[in-house]
Design a protein around this motif. Structure first.
Motif, short mmCIF file in Angstrom:
data_model
loop_
_atom_site.label_atom_id
_atom_site.label_comp_id
_atom_site.label_asym_id
_atom_site.label_seq_id
_atom_site.Cartn_x
_atom_site.Cartn_y
_atom_site.Cartn_z
N ASP A 174 0.87 -1.17 0.00
CA ASP A 174 0.00 0.00 0.00
C ASP A 174 0.92 1.22 0.00
OD1 ASP A 174 -1.56 2.19 0.67
OD2 ASP A 174 -2.71 1.15 2.22
N LEU A 175 1.18 1.72 -1.20
CA LEU A 175 2.13 2.83 -1.35
C LEU A 175 1.69 4.12 -0.63
CD1 LEU A 175 4.68 4.14 -2.56
CD2 LEU A 175 3.48 4.30 -4.75
N PRO A 176 0.42 4.57 -0.81
CA PRO A 176 0.03 5.82 -0.14
C PRO A 176 0.21 5.76 1.38
CG PRO A 176 -1.64 5.16 -1.72
CD PRO A 176 -0.64 4.04 -1.66
N ASN A 177 -0.04 4.59 1.98
CA ASN A 177 0.10 4.47 3.44
C ASN A 177 1.45 3.91 3.86
OD1 ASN A 177 -2.53 5.45 4.29
ND2 ASN A 177 -3.34 3.64 3.23
N LYS A 178 2.32 3.70 2.88
CA LYS A 178 3.68 3.19 3.13
C LYS A 178 3.68 1.87 3.90
CE LYS A 178 5.27 8.01 3.66
NZ LYS A 178 5.51 8.33 2.25
N LEU A 179 2.74 0.99 3.55
CA LEU A 179 2.65 -0.28 4.26
C LEU A 179 2.94 -1.46 3.34
CD1 LEU A 179 -0.57 0.33 6.40
CD2 LEU A 179 1.81 0.43 7.18
N VAL A 180 3.56 -2.47 3.91
CA VAL A 180 3.81 -3.71 3.19
C VAL A 180 3.36 -4.86 4.08
CG1 VAL A 180 5.56 -5.20 2.12
CG2 VAL A 180 5.82 -2.72 2.01
N TRP A 181 2.48 -5.70 3.57
CA TRP A 181 2.05 -6.89 4.32
C TRP A 181 2.70 -8.11 3.69
CZ3 TRP A 181 -1.85 -3.32 2.83
CH2 TRP A 181 -2.40 -2.57 3.89
N ILE A 182 3.29 -8.92 4.54
CA ILE A 182 3.98 -10.11 4.04
C ILE A 182 3.50 -11.35 4.77
CG2 ILE A 182 6.20 -11.22 3.65
CD1 ILE A 182 7.54 -8.51 3.78
N GLU A 183 3.18 -12.39 3.98
CA GLU A 183 2.88 -13.69 4.56
C GLU A 183 4.03 -14.61 4.20
OE1 GLU A 183 -1.29 -15.26 3.98
OE2 GLU A 183 -1.43 -13.33 2.97
N SER A 184 4.74 -15.06 5.21
CA SER A 184 5.91 -15.90 4.96
C SER A 184 6.27 -16.67 6.21
CB SER A 184 7.08 -15.01 4.54
OG SER A 184 8.29 -15.72 4.59
N ASP A 185 7.02 -17.76 6.03
CA ASP A 185 7.50 -18.51 7.20
C ASP A 185 8.84 -17.95 7.69
OD1 ASP A 185 8.88 -19.31 4.98
OD2 ASP A 185 9.03 -21.41 5.59
N LYS A 186 9.38 -16.99 6.94
CA LYS A 186 10.64 -16.36 7.34
C LYS A 186 10.41 -15.49 8.58
CE LYS A 186 13.18 -17.06 3.37
NZ LYS A 186 12.44 -18.18 2.81
N ASP A 187 11.47 -15.35 9.43
CA ASP A 187 11.27 -14.56 10.63
C ASP A 187 11.33 -13.06 10.35
OD1 ASP A 187 14.02 -13.55 11.15
OD2 ASP A 187 14.45 -15.69 11.35
N VAL A 188 10.84 -12.32 11.34
CA VAL A 188 10.67 -10.88 11.18
C VAL A 188 12.01 -10.17 10.93
CG1 VAL A 188 10.00 -8.77 12.41
CG2 VAL A 188 8.53 -10.78 12.47
N ASP A 189 13.06 -10.59 11.63
CA ASP A 189 14.37 -9.96 11.43
C ASP A 189 14.84 -10.12 9.99
OD1 ASP A 189 14.51 -9.11 13.98
OD2 ASP A 189 15.83 -10.73 14.69
N PHE A 190 14.67 -11.33 9.47
CA PHE A 190 15.08 -11.59 8.09
C PHE A 190 14.28 -10.73 7.12
CE2 PHE A 190 14.42 -13.74 4.04
CZ PHE A 190 15.73 -13.95 3.64
N LEU A 191 12.96 -10.66 7.34
CA LEU A 191 12.11 -9.87 6.45
C LEU A 191 12.45 -8.38 6.54
CD1 LEU A 191 8.71 -11.71 7.03
CD2 LEU A 191 10.18 -11.86 5.01
N THR A 192 12.75 -7.92 7.76
CA THR A 192 13.12 -6.52 7.94
C THR A 192 14.40 -6.20 7.17
OG1 THR A 192 12.14 -6.56 10.15
CG2 THR A 192 13.61 -4.73 9.66
N GLU A 193 15.41 -7.06 7.33
CA GLU A 193 16.67 -6.84 6.62
C GLU A 193 16.46 -6.89 5.11
OE1 GLU A 193 19.44 -5.66 7.96
OE2 GLU A 193 18.14 -5.67 9.72
#
Ligand SMILES: [Cu+2]
Ligand SMILES: [Cu+2]
Lengths: 84, 71
Positions: free
Chosen positions: A50-69
């Motif tokens: 969601d570009l206007p709200n600067k949001l990204v939703w992710i569904e994954s089995d990867k952990d949050v730290d990995f997704l953040t990096e």
């Protein structure tokens, strides 16, 4: 005719992962395009941007730290908002 | 030192240019980088002991932009 599904098919549904919400400081289509390409490279994630709200939703089995990096690779600030 | 011009696709505005210049500009061995939105390229002055055209192009790809060695 027996239309019952075999028992082994009971658990072949798509695995449900938690939906993680990230705030990524995207400002333009270039940013969202970059995030899209970065996430597509991971291969096994489902995501929405969601570009206007600067949001990204992710569904994954990867952990949050990995997704953040991973998201940080685009060069923008990334903040984790929790699961939805 | 060596200079290379790399193709960069996917930028839409000055902030795209900035983020690439900032991030690639701070990689070890990168002396100078100039990104052009209009020409869709990046000209990089670098130290061959730390970087190569391939590694620089790879770094731009990592950021989510498409990069090519031949402009
Ligand atoms: Cu942008
Ligand atoms: Cu932009």
């Amino acid at each position: 005719m027996d239309l019952r599904l075999p028992a082994k098919n009971t658990f072949t549904g798509v695995f449900e992962f938690k939906k993680h919400e990230f705030e990524v400081a995207m400002t333009c289509e270039g940013c969202s395009g970059a995030v899209t390409r970065i996430l597509n490279k991971l291969g096994d994630v489902k995501f929405e941007i969601d570009l206007p709200n600067k949001l990204v939703w992710i569904e994954s089995d990867k952990d949050v730290d990995f997704l953040t990096e991973t998201l940080k690779k685009c060069g923008k600030d990334v903040k984790y908002n929790g699961t939805k | 030192l060596s200079s290379v011009s790399l193709g960069v696709e996917g930028m839409t505005c000055g902030s795209c240019v900035q983020s690439i210049e900032q991030r690639i500009g701070t990689l070890p061995g990168v002396i100078h980088i100039k990104v052009s939105l209009e020409q869709k390229n990046a000209t990089v002055l670098f130290d061959q002991s730390h970087q190569s055209p391939e590694s620089l192009s790879e770094a731009i790809e990592e950021m989510g932009f498409e990069s090519s060695l031949s402009v």
